[in-house]
Design a protein around this motif. Structure first.
Motif, PDB file in Angstrom:
ATOM      1  N   LEU A   1      36.911  43.236  32.728  1.00  0.00           N
ATOM      2  CA  LEU A   1      35.503  42.868  32.682  1.00  0.00           C
ATOM      3  C   LEU A   1      35.328  41.783  31.625  1.00  0.00           C
ATOM      4  N   LEU A   2      34.761  40.678  32.034  1.00  0.00           N
ATOM      5  CA  LEU A   2      34.476  39.550  31.146  1.00  0.00           C
ATOM      6  C   LEU A   2      32.963  39.441  31.077  1.00  0.00           C
ATOM      7  N   ASP A   3      32.408  39.789  29.922  1.00  0.00           N
ATOM      8  CA  ASP A   3      30.947  39.813  29.771  1.00  0.00           C
ATOM      9  C   ASP A   3      30.303  40.673  30.858  1.00  0.00           C
ATOM     10  N   GLY A   4      30.947  41.801  31.174  1.00  0.00           N
ATOM     11  CA  GLY A   4      30.420  42.740  32.153  1.00  0.00           C
ATOM     12  C   GLY A   4      30.679  42.376  33.603  1.00  0.00           C
ATOM     13  N   LYS A   5      31.354  41.247  33.842  1.00  0.00           N
ATOM     14  CA  LYS A   5      31.617  40.799  35.209  1.00  0.00           C
ATOM     15  C   LYS A   5      33.094  40.971  35.544  1.00  0.00           C
ATOM     16  N   ILE A   6      33.376  41.302  36.816  1.00  0.00           N
ATOM     17  CA  ILE A   6      34.754  41.434  37.277  1.00  0.00           C
ATOM     18  C   ILE A   6      35.452  40.082  37.160  1.00  0.00           C
TER      19      ILE A   6
ATOM     20  N   PRO B   1      43.826  46.554  25.628  1.00  0.00           N
ATOM     21  CA  PRO B   1      42.920  46.138  24.556  1.00  0.00           C
ATOM     22  C   PRO B   1      41.529  45.855  25.109  1.00  0.00           C
ATOM     23  N   GLU B   2      40.531  45.904  24.255  1.00  0.00           N
ATOM     24  CA  GLU B   2      39.199  45.443  24.649  1.00  0.00           C
ATOM     25  C   GLU B   2      39.280  43.921  24.767  1.00  0.00           C
ATOM     26  N   MET B   3      38.398  43.334  25.554  1.00  0.00           N
ATOM     27  CA  MET B   3      38.401  41.890  25.774  1.00  0.00           C
ATOM     28  C   MET B   3      38.336  41.150  24.434  1.00  0.00           C
ATOM     29  N   GLY B   4      39.303  40.260  24.210  1.00  0.00           N
ATOM     30  CA  GLY B   4      39.324  39.437  23.005  1.00  0.00           C
ATOM     31  C   GLY B   4      40.065  40.049  21.834  1.00  0.00           C
TER      32      GLY B   4
ATOM     33  N   VAL C   1      44.701  30.747  37.371  1.00  0.00           N
ATOM     34  CA  VAL C   1      43.305  30.537  37.019  1.00  0.00           C
ATOM     35  C   VAL C   1      42.641  31.913  36.974  1.00  0.00           C
ATOM     36  N   ILE C   2      41.428  31.953  36.475  1.00  0.00           N
ATOM     37  CA  ILE C   2      40.650  33.192  36.444  1.00  0.00           C
ATOM     38  C   ILE C   2      39.524  33.056  37.463  1.00  0.00           C
ATOM     39  N   ILE C   3      39.318  34.109  38.216  1.00  0.00           N
ATOM     40  CA  ILE C   3      38.186  34.182  39.124  1.00  0.00           C
ATOM     41  C   ILE C   3      37.194  35.171  38.511  1.00  0.00           C
ATOM     42  N   VAL C   4      35.956  34.742  38.373  1.00  0.00           N
ATOM     43  CA  VAL C   4      34.899  35.613  37.863  1.00  0.00           C
ATOM     44  C   VAL C   4      33.887  35.830  38.978  1.00  0.00           C
ATOM     45  N   MET C   5      33.583  37.085  39.249  1.00  0.00           N
ATOM     46  CA  MET C   5      32.588  37.436  40.261  1.00  0.00           C
ATOM     47  C   MET C   5      31.201  37.292  39.665  1.00  0.00           C
ATOM     48  N   GLU C   6      30.392  36.424  40.270  1.00  0.00           N
ATOM     49  CA  GLU C   6      29.003  36.211  39.865  1.00  0.00           C
ATOM     50  C   GLU C   6      28.130  36.883  40.932  1.00  0.00           C
TER      51      GLU C   6
ATOM     52  N   ASP D   1      29.626  51.774  33.680  1.00  0.00           N
ATOM     53  CA  ASP D   1      30.666  52.715  33.253  1.00  0.00           C
ATOM     54  C   ASP D   1      31.773  52.824  34.303  1.00  0.00           C
ATOM     55  N   PHE D   2      31.388  52.875  35.582  1.00  0.00           N
ATOM     56  CA  PHE D   2      32.357  52.974  36.667  1.00  0.00           C
ATOM     57  C   PHE D   2      33.257  51.741  36.692  1.00  0.00           C
ATOM     58  N   LEU D   3      32.669  50.551  36.580  1.00  0.00           N
ATOM     59  CA  LEU D   3      33.475  49.325  36.587  1.00  0.00           C
ATOM     60  C   LEU D   3      34.375  49.256  35.355  1.00  0.00           C
ATOM     61  N   HIS D   4      33.896  49.753  34.227  1.00  0.00           N
ATOM     62  CA  HIS D   4      34.704  49.751  33.001  1.00  0.00           C
ATOM     63  C   HIS D   4      35.895  50.700  33.119  1.00  0.00           C
ATOM     64  N   ALA D   5      35.706  51.826  33.803  1.00  0.00           N
ATOM     65  CA  ALA D   5      36.767  52.835  33.911  1.00  0.00           C
ATOM     66  C   ALA D   5      37.794  52.509  34.995  1.00  0.00           C
ATOM     67  N   SER D   6      37.442  51.643  35.923  1.00  0.00           N
ATOM     68  CA  SER D   6      38.341  51.314  37.027  1.00  0.00           C
ATOM     69  C   SER D   6      39.177  50.089  36.682  1.00  0.00           C
ATOM     70  N   HIS D   7      40.181  49.785  37.518  1.00  0.00           N
ATOM     71  CA  HIS D   7      40.997  48.602  37.235  1.00  0.00           C
ATOM     72  C   HIS D   7      41.481  47.862  38.481  1.00  0.00           C
TER      73      HIS D   7
END
Length: 158
Positions: A46-51, A119-122, A141-146, A18-24
């Motif tokens: 958030l892409l599939d829950g990941k930053i 918008p929501e993702m997608g 490019v996009i960086i995704v945090m794993e 929830d915190f990650l969803h509410a922040s930017h």
């Protein structure tokens, strides 16, 4: 801080989500060629829950991640000590060049940066905005945090 207090202020998995969803905004650290940290603040989605965030493909972050994918992300909030909360993610940064992913993340981050409803993702966005985002994203490019490890705190719980 004792381990008991650490456990008391730790966020649950849902609170972290929830915190990650509410922040930017996220502080992103990568490792420079001489071993020094390279630290920047980025807008994220958030892409599939990941930053996930966009950056120029020739940026220092990308150069660092191609050499060593080690990355740390920090999302934090609060003005007074008893309000401080945050999530630190430790892991790897994946460099994604897929145009479809770039468009999805770009729509969310671009809308946020333009001060428009996010918008929501997608979800589809205004075609004029979409065209502008596509042009802006062409060299990015996009960086995704794993994440391998997540540490959280919420001093409001203390």
């Amino acid at each position: 801080m004792g381990s008991n207090k650490r456990e008391k202020i730790k966020m649950t998995e849902q609170e972290v989500a929830d915190f990650l969803h509410a922040s930017h905004k996220v502080q992103v650290a990568t490792i420079g060629k001489d071993g020094e940290p390279h630290l920047v603040t980025m807008f994220y989605a958030l892409l599939d829950g990941k930053i996930a965030f966009s950056t120029y493909r020739t940026s220092q972050k990308v150069l660092n991640l191609r050499r060593d994918p080690t990355m740390t992300c920090l999302v934090e909030d609060g003005g007074e000590y008893n309000e401080l909360r945050g999530v630190a993610l430790y892991g790897k940064g994946a460099v994604i060049e897929d145009p479809a992913v770039r468009s999805k993340v770009g729509a969310v981050v671009g809308s946020r940066m333009a001060g428009l409803p996010v918008p929501e993702m997608g979800e589809p966005i205004d075609p004029a905005l979409a065209e502008g985002i596509e042009q802006a994203m062409a060299k990015r490019v996009i960086i995704v945090m794993e994440p391998d490890r997540v540490v959280s705190w919420d001093h409001r719980k203390a």
